[in-house]
Enzyme design. Structure first.
Site, PDB file in Angstrom:
ATOM      1  CB  SER A   1      -0.905  -0.001   1.242  1.00  0.00           C
ATOM      2  OG  SER A   1      -1.759  -1.113   1.199  1.00  0.00           O
ATOM      3  CB  ALA A   2       3.248   2.579   2.442  1.00  0.00           C
TER       4      ALA A   2
ATOM      5  CD  GLU B   1       6.069  -7.383  -2.997  1.00  0.00           C
ATOM      6  OE1 GLU B   1       5.988  -6.283  -2.433  1.00  0.00           O
ATOM      7  OE2 GLU B   1       5.851  -8.463  -2.414  1.00  0.00           O
ATOM      8  CB  ALA B   2       9.237 -10.455  -0.739  1.00  0.00           C
TER       9      ALA B   2
ATOM     10  CG  HIS C   1      -7.184  -3.275  10.503  1.00  0.00           C
ATOM     11  ND1 HIS C   1      -8.460  -3.008  10.924  1.00  0.00           N
ATOM     12  CD2 HIS C   1      -7.281  -3.512   9.166  1.00  0.00           C
ATOM     13  CE1 HIS C   1      -9.298  -3.075   9.899  1.00  0.00           C
ATOM     14  NE2 HIS C   1      -8.609  -3.391   8.821  1.00  0.00           N
TER      15      HIS C   1
END
Ligand SMILES: Cc1cc2nc3c(=O)[nH]c(=O)nc-3n(C[C@H](O)[C@H](O)[C@H](O)COP(=O)(O)OP(=O)(O)OC[C@H]3O[C@@H](n4cnc5c(N)ncnc54)[C@H](O)[C@@H]3O)c2cc1C
Length: 533
Positions: A13-14, A34-35, A470
């Site tokens: 997201s970030a 990105e993994a 969350h």
């Protein structure tokens, strides 16, 4: 060694927002690591969340350590592992939180994080298709946000019942005030998930100055003394190193960002030394301050036929729903995970809501490939405090980037959390027992009408609650001894290194965490670019 101006670790997201904004200037050479994979076929289809939530092809599939207030259960901690990160597997509900959440961060000493300060980033990031006040909403940003109408009898009935229980209908809870009941705003457009991969990365694939590496696991940060100079990462077993002339931005999320810092010698000295890791910077707060929403799902049977998707989405109904989606991108396949929510106050006199109720539109049961529609018709309603005070921690257990860290939530360890959870369940019951609900012929199956005292309800919570996914706070922003980053998101004591994701949130939002995480990415990029100007 490959060389870049900026390296962003984690395209969630970030991270996707950070990479998008930093690479907008063609003079900035950016590497995005990105993994996970580039995509997953179920990700664009909203109902695909049911196929992603237990799927190792798109999900880190963490689980927490057993603890007392989960009755020794291991709580699942799904996290997206693909471009877009958790925004590519999440429930697509769009909630900013309250103005007070950000004002609290500012009052804690974080300059530039009051609601007035972050509002321009919330507006800049979205194209909001609903009505409402342009003082609060953006119309031209990359992220497409929609506001469904409460057309189904089911949702109309709940709104009426909530009204009888004293909860007003407030369609734009991301506007002037949060309190009230509404359909969930959604990162869904024309039946397609709007992840940050789709909204922030797809449109910029052609940028020559941005390199996106997937299946690339950041294993450690590289340093020259107290300056971060790059990242060591692996692709398919091959080790590589990349240098960052200006900055590295860690966006691995609440579980993986503290993990990468610890693997790189930033954290609690004794813990790192015990694992044979050389201490680069002592920061006792790394991995601490973990918070999440511990959310019991109350379960209800619906006697009236044709109301829930248990009736309308099985057998021939399922064929109809599939066709409806294929032809019009509408119906059961095109919904968020929790299409209705209410932000409520636990007692009169509070300035803002402190509890959340969230409704599904069907009952599910565990299946071999994830949750599936149950035979019995009904729905769930989760109910929980929005700003829990219980804090846990996440720490590595080995000097190995492939080993999952140990996650301890310490749920309900702060007494107000237990009290407010019981209160939230009582309010959920008051809505479900309001006169307007009578035509639906409800039966409460969980907690069950035999559980009435606080202790009986809490006992059920401990055996049944899960999170609403969350987790935040493990690289807390601030200036106190337990803070990991400052209010510019720079790691204390280390130059050239920032963290930007849900891990920097000092407290948990009054709501979901995708929108705030994207805002953090947007704001971080702004600060990085201003620092370089
Ligand atoms: C199942 C589920 C449902 C949810 N539902 C909602 C919802 O409806 N609404 C809402 O607002 N929020 C929801 N959330 C929460 C929300 O999606 C997250 O809070 C948010 O996406 C977090 O953003 P982030 O940038 O901090 O991390 P993420 O989006 O998780 O991104 C982290 C990225 O970094 C990558 N990464 C990690 N470590 C490394 C490494 N060492 N090297 C390279 N890459 C790495 C990861 O693979 C991932 O892509 C949900 C989450 C889940 C899992």
């Amino acid at each position: 060694m490959e060389s870049y101006d900026y390296i962003v670790v984690g395209a969630g997201s970030a991270g996707a927002a950070v990479a998008h904004r930093l690479s907008a200037d063609p003079r900035n050479k950016v590497l995005l690591l990105e993994a996970g994979a580039a995509s997953h076929p179920w990700s664009p289809i909203p109902i695909g969340i049911a196929r992603l939530i237990t799927n190792p092809a798109a999900n880190w599939l963490y689980s927490a350590e057993p603890e007392a207030n989960t009755n020794g259960r291991r709580i699942p901690v799904p996290r997206g592992k693909l471009l877009g990160g958790s925004s590519s597997i999440n429930g697509m509900v769009f909630v900013r939180g309250q103005a007070q959440d950000y004002d609290t961060w500012a009052q804690m000493g974080n300059r530039g994080w009051s609601y007035q300060d972050v509002l321009p980033f919330f507006k800049r990031m979205e194209s909001y298709a609903g009505g409402g006040d342009d003082t609060f909403r953006g119309r031209e940003g990359p992220l497409k946000v929609t506001n469904p109408e409460p057309r189904d009898t089911f949702f109309q009935t709940i709104i009426a019942a909530a009204g009888q229980a004293g909860i007003r209908h407030n369609p734009d809870y991301n506007g002037a005030a949060q309190d009230g009941i509404a359909m969930s705003q959604a990162t869904i457009l024309k039946g397609r998930r709007q992840s940050t991969a789709r909204c922030y990365l797809d449109p910029i694939r052609g940028r020559q100055n941005l390199r996106i590496e997937t299946r690339a696991l950041g294993e450690a940060l590289l340093f020259d003394g107290k300056r971060c100079t790059g990242v060591r990462y692996s692709i398919g077993g091959e080790r590589r190193e990349a240098a960052a002339a200006r900055e590295v931005v860690v966006c691995g999320g609440t579980i993986n960002s503290p993990q990468l810092l610890e693997l790189s010698g930033i954290g609690q000295p004794e813990r790192l030394q015990a694992l044979g890791i050389e201490v680069r910077q002592a920061l006792p707060g790394v991995g601490e301050n973990l918070r999440d929403h511990y959310a019991p799902r109350t379960r209800w049977l619906v006697g009236k036929r044709g109301i829930t998707y248990n009736d309308r989405g099985r057998g021939l109904g399922l064929v109809y729903q599939a066709l409806r989606y294929a032809l019009f991108r509408k119906g059961m396949f095109a919904n968020t995970g929790a299409p209705m929510r209410a932000f409520v106050k636990s007692r009169e006199g509070l300035e803002a809501p402190d509890l959340l109720l969230g409704w599904s539109a069907m009952l599910t049961e565990p299946g071999p490939k994830g949750p599936r529609i149950a035979k019995q018709a009904g729905f769930t309603c989760y109910a929980h405090p929005m700003r829990p005070e219980s804090k846990g921690h996440i720490h590595i257990t080995a000097a190995d980037a492939h080993r999952p860290p140990a996650i301890n939530f310490n749920f309900l360890s702060a007494p107000p959390d237990a009290e407010l959870t019981v209160r939230a369940i009582r309010i959920a019951r008051s809505v479900m027992n309001a006169p307007a609900m009578a035509p639906l012929q409800l039966t409460e199956i969980q907690p069950g009408t035999d559980r009435q005292t606080d202790d009986e309800i809490l006992d059920w919570v401990k055996g049944a609650a899960e999170t609403t996914y969350h987790p935040v706070g493990t690289c807390k922003m601030g200036s106190d001894a337990m803070a990991v980053v400052d209010d510019q998101l720079r790691v204390h004591g280390i130059a050239g290194l920032r963290v930007a994701d849900a891990s920097i949130m000092p407290t948990l939002m009054s709501g979901n965490t995708n929108a705030p995480s994207i805002m953090i990415g947007e704001k971080c990029a702004d600060m990085v670019l201003k620092a370089a100007a």
